[in-house]
Design a protein around this motif. Structure first.
Motif, mmCIF file in Angstrom:
data_model
loop_
_atom_site.group_PDB
_atom_site.id
_atom_site.type_symbol
_atom_site.label_atom_id
_atom_site.label_comp_id
_atom_site.label_asym_id
_atom_site.label_seq_id
_atom_site.Cartn_x
_atom_site.Cartn_y
_atom_site.Cartn_z
ATOM 1 N N PRO A 150 -41.113 5.764 3.896
ATOM 2 C CA PRO A 150 -41.044 5.929 2.441
ATOM 3 C C PRO A 150 -41.390 4.702 1.616
ATOM 4 N N LEU A 151 -41.240 3.477 2.167
ATOM 5 C CA LEU A 151 -41.521 2.272 1.393
ATOM 6 C C LEU A 151 -42.230 1.231 2.247
ATOM 7 N N LEU A 152 -43.060 0.412 1.595
ATOM 8 C CA LEU A 152 -43.695 -0.731 2.248
ATOM 9 C C LEU A 152 -43.353 -1.985 1.456
ATOM 10 N N LEU A 153 -42.851 -2.994 2.163
ATOM 11 C CA LEU A 153 -42.414 -4.251 1.565
ATOM 12 C C LEU A 153 -43.341 -5.385 1.974
ATOM 13 N N ILE A 154 -43.751 -6.200 0.995
ATOM 14 C CA ILE A 154 -44.543 -7.412 1.256
ATOM 15 C C ILE A 154 -43.999 -8.514 0.348
ATOM 16 N N SER A 155 -43.994 -9.740 0.848
ATOM 17 C CA SER A 155 -43.582 -10.858 0.003
ATOM 18 C C SER A 155 -44.800 -11.509 -0.645
ATOM 19 N N LYS A 156 -44.591 -12.019 -1.842
ATOM 20 C CA LYS A 156 -45.653 -12.744 -2.545
ATOM 21 C C LYS A 156 -46.100 -13.945 -1.726
ATOM 22 N N ALA A 157 -45.136 -14.597 -1.054
ATOM 23 C CA ALA A 157 -45.465 -15.785 -0.262
ATOM 24 C C ALA A 157 -46.408 -15.452 0.889
ATOM 25 N N SER A 158 -46.278 -14.264 1.460
ATOM 26 C CA SER A 158 -47.163 -13.866 2.559
ATOM 27 C C SER A 158 -48.601 -13.733 2.073
ATOM 28 N N LEU A 159 -48.782 -13.101 0.914
ATOM 29 C CA LEU A 159 -50.133 -12.981 0.377
ATOM 30 C C LEU A 159 -50.678 -14.352 -0.015
ATOM 31 N N ASP A 160 -49.833 -15.202 -0.597
ATOM 32 C CA ASP A 160 -50.285 -16.552 -0.958
ATOM 33 C C ASP A 160 -50.748 -17.310 0.279
ATOM 34 N N ASP A 161 -50.005 -17.174 1.379
ATOM 35 C CA ASP A 161 -50.384 -17.850 2.621
ATOM 36 C C ASP A 161 -51.706 -17.310 3.156
ATOM 37 N N LEU A 162 -51.853 -15.981 3.155
ATOM 38 C CA LEU A 162 -53.109 -15.387 3.607
ATOM 39 C C LEU A 162 -54.272 -15.865 2.745
ATOM 40 N N ASN A 163 -54.098 -15.844 1.436
ATOM 41 C CA ASN A 163 -55.186 -16.256 0.544
ATOM 42 C C ASN A 163 -55.558 -17.722 0.728
ATOM 43 N N SER A 164 -54.598 -18.550 1.124
ATOM 44 C CA SER A 164 -54.903 -19.973 1.341
ATOM 45 C C SER A 164 -55.805 -20.180 2.547
ATOM 46 N N ARG A 165 -55.905 -19.174 3.393
ATOM 47 C CA ARG A 165 -56.711 -19.249 4.613
ATOM 48 C C ARG A 165 -58.108 -18.648 4.434
ATOM 49 N N MET A 166 -58.356 -18.022 3.287
ATOM 50 C CA MET A 166 -59.630 -17.336 3.075
ATOM 51 C C MET A 166 -60.461 -18.022 1.997
ATOM 52 N N ALA A 167 -61.761 -17.801 2.053
ATOM 53 C CA ALA A 167 -62.664 -18.393 1.065
ATOM 54 C C ALA A 167 -62.438 -17.795 -0.315
ATOM 55 N N MET A 172 -52.978 -8.185 -4.472
ATOM 56 C CA MET A 172 -51.975 -7.435 -3.723
ATOM 57 C C MET A 172 -52.360 -5.968 -3.561
ATOM 58 N N GLU A 173 -53.176 -5.429 -4.477
ATOM 59 C CA GLU A 173 -53.532 -4.007 -4.417
ATOM 60 C C GLU A 173 -54.224 -3.625 -3.111
ATOM 61 N N ARG A 174 -54.847 -4.585 -2.435
ATOM 62 C CA ARG A 174 -55.504 -4.284 -1.172
ATOM 63 C C ARG A 174 -54.523 -3.788 -0.106
ATOM 64 N N PHE A 175 -53.252 -4.157 -0.248
ATOM 65 C CA PHE A 175 -52.284 -3.889 0.803
ATOM 66 C C PHE A 175 -51.328 -2.756 0.466
ATOM 67 N N ARG A 176 -51.400 -2.216 -0.726
ATOM 68 C CA ARG A 176 -50.699 -1.014 -1.150
ATOM 69 C C ARG A 176 -49.191 -1.042 -0.858
ATOM 70 N N PRO A 177 -48.498 -2.120 -1.260
ATOM 71 C CA PRO A 177 -47.048 -2.119 -1.089
ATOM 72 C C PRO A 177 -46.370 -1.273 -2.157
ATOM 73 N N ASN A 178 -45.129 -0.900 -1.914
ATOM 74 C CA ASN A 178 -44.287 -0.312 -2.952
ATOM 75 C C ASN A 178 -43.437 -1.376 -3.625
ATOM 76 N N MET A 179 -42.965 -2.330 -2.824
ATOM 77 C CA MET A 179 -42.095 -3.380 -3.333
ATOM 78 C C MET A 179 -42.622 -4.738 -2.893
ATOM 79 N N VAL A 180 -42.779 -5.653 -3.861
ATOM 80 C CA VAL A 180 -43.158 -7.038 -3.571
ATOM 81 C C VAL A 180 -41.974 -7.915 -3.947
ATOM 82 N N ILE A 181 -41.630 -8.848 -3.064
ATOM 83 C CA ILE A 181 -40.510 -9.739 -3.337
ATOM 84 C C ILE A 181 -40.987 -11.178 -3.472
ATOM 85 N N ASP A 182 -40.244 -11.957 -4.224
ATOM 86 C CA ASP A 182 -40.543 -13.376 -4.439
ATOM 87 C C ASP A 182 -39.307 -14.185 -4.079
#
Length: 276
Positions: A150-167, A172-182
């Protein structure tokens, strides 16, 4: 302090998401989340995985129902909250079959034309109960037309870390979470076994294995290689790329951006090391 920073629902499975400041937690996910779905002639669900063009359909919640519009064509349709057709049917989502009702001939014709696909729009009524995977849950929990939970959880820090590794960073919309935590370190959601928000007890049950849908630009429907290429270099487990945590819960109520998570419990069974 760990707080909710973003909330999203995706009323029609695999179409555009909607950012919310407040959401109602129902018996099968956030209100309106994936209660509608497009199916093929065999009543099997359609997804951006096979049809990236679905990314070009935007969804809004209005007083009359869902307003669906095409991002590149100046056309839209209102999908009423109560289906006009209402004819019952059986539909398939992955390995599950559950009850649904057809929405309307008008909706079917509009989606056929916008997507150049032979498809129909269905709705999950209240009496249709699709249960979660008993391998990871009790089986008493239900979900909507979501992939499995029913729900998908992702942290803002996880996306920030991933983005730091990419050009080029991705939204966040790419990952379609229901709840993002900080307020966390990257990937802390991996080991969040349980937490409470406004009297609702949330439980992390399974890391989310990511697919090619994350590589589709939600504004253009163009498919690329990222983020799977980068994620595979440090988030690969059992030949699956993990990003985010699937969530079940006990309780009903309202949650909002800014709400704090309390009584947090952690486990280590799902966490794995990440490279620097």
């Amino acid at each position: 302090m760990i707080t909710i920073s973003e909330l999203y629902v995706y009323p029609i499975k695999s179409l555009g998401g909607i950012s919310l400041t407040t959401a109602e937690v129902t018996d099968r996910g956030l209100k309106h989340d994936r209660r509608w779905m497009l199916v093929d002639e065999n009543n099997r669900f359609l997804s951006q995985r096979e049809y990236p063009v679905m990314a070009l359909l935007r969804v809004e919640i209005t007083d009359e129902g869902l307003r669906v519009s095409h991002k590149q064509i100046n056309e839209s349709i209102i999908v009423p909250f109560v289906p006009v057709n209402g004819q019952p049917c059986r539909v398939t989502v992955w390995d599950d079959t559950c009850g649904a009702v057809y929405v309307s001939d008008e909706a079917d014709a509009w989606f056929n034309r916008m997507l150049s696909l032979n498809c129909r729009l269905v709705y999950m009524p209240e009496d249709s109960h699709r249960h979660t995977d008993t391998k990871y849950t009790s089986g008493e929990e239900i979900t909507s037309f979501s992939d499995a939970y029913p729900l998908l959880l992702i942290s803002k820090a996880s996306l920030d870390d991933l983005n730091s590794r990419m050009a080029e960073p991705l939204p966040m919309e790419r990952f379609r979470p229901n709840m993002v935590i900080d307020g966390t370190e990257p990937y802390l959601e991996d080991i969040m076994q349980g937490f409470e928000i406004n009297g609702i007890l949330f439980k992390g049950v399974k890391l989310c294995a990511r697919c090619v849908m994350t590589t589709i630009d939600q504004q253009t429907a163009v498919k690329g290689k990222e983020p799977l290429k980068t994620l595979a270099s440090y988030r690969l487990k059992n030949n699956k790329i993990m990003f985010g945590q699937n969530i079940i819960y006990i309780g009903r109520g309202i949650i909002s951006v800014g709400d704090e998570a309390n009584n947090i419990q952690f486990h280590t069974s799902e966490r794995f090391m990440v490279s620097a």
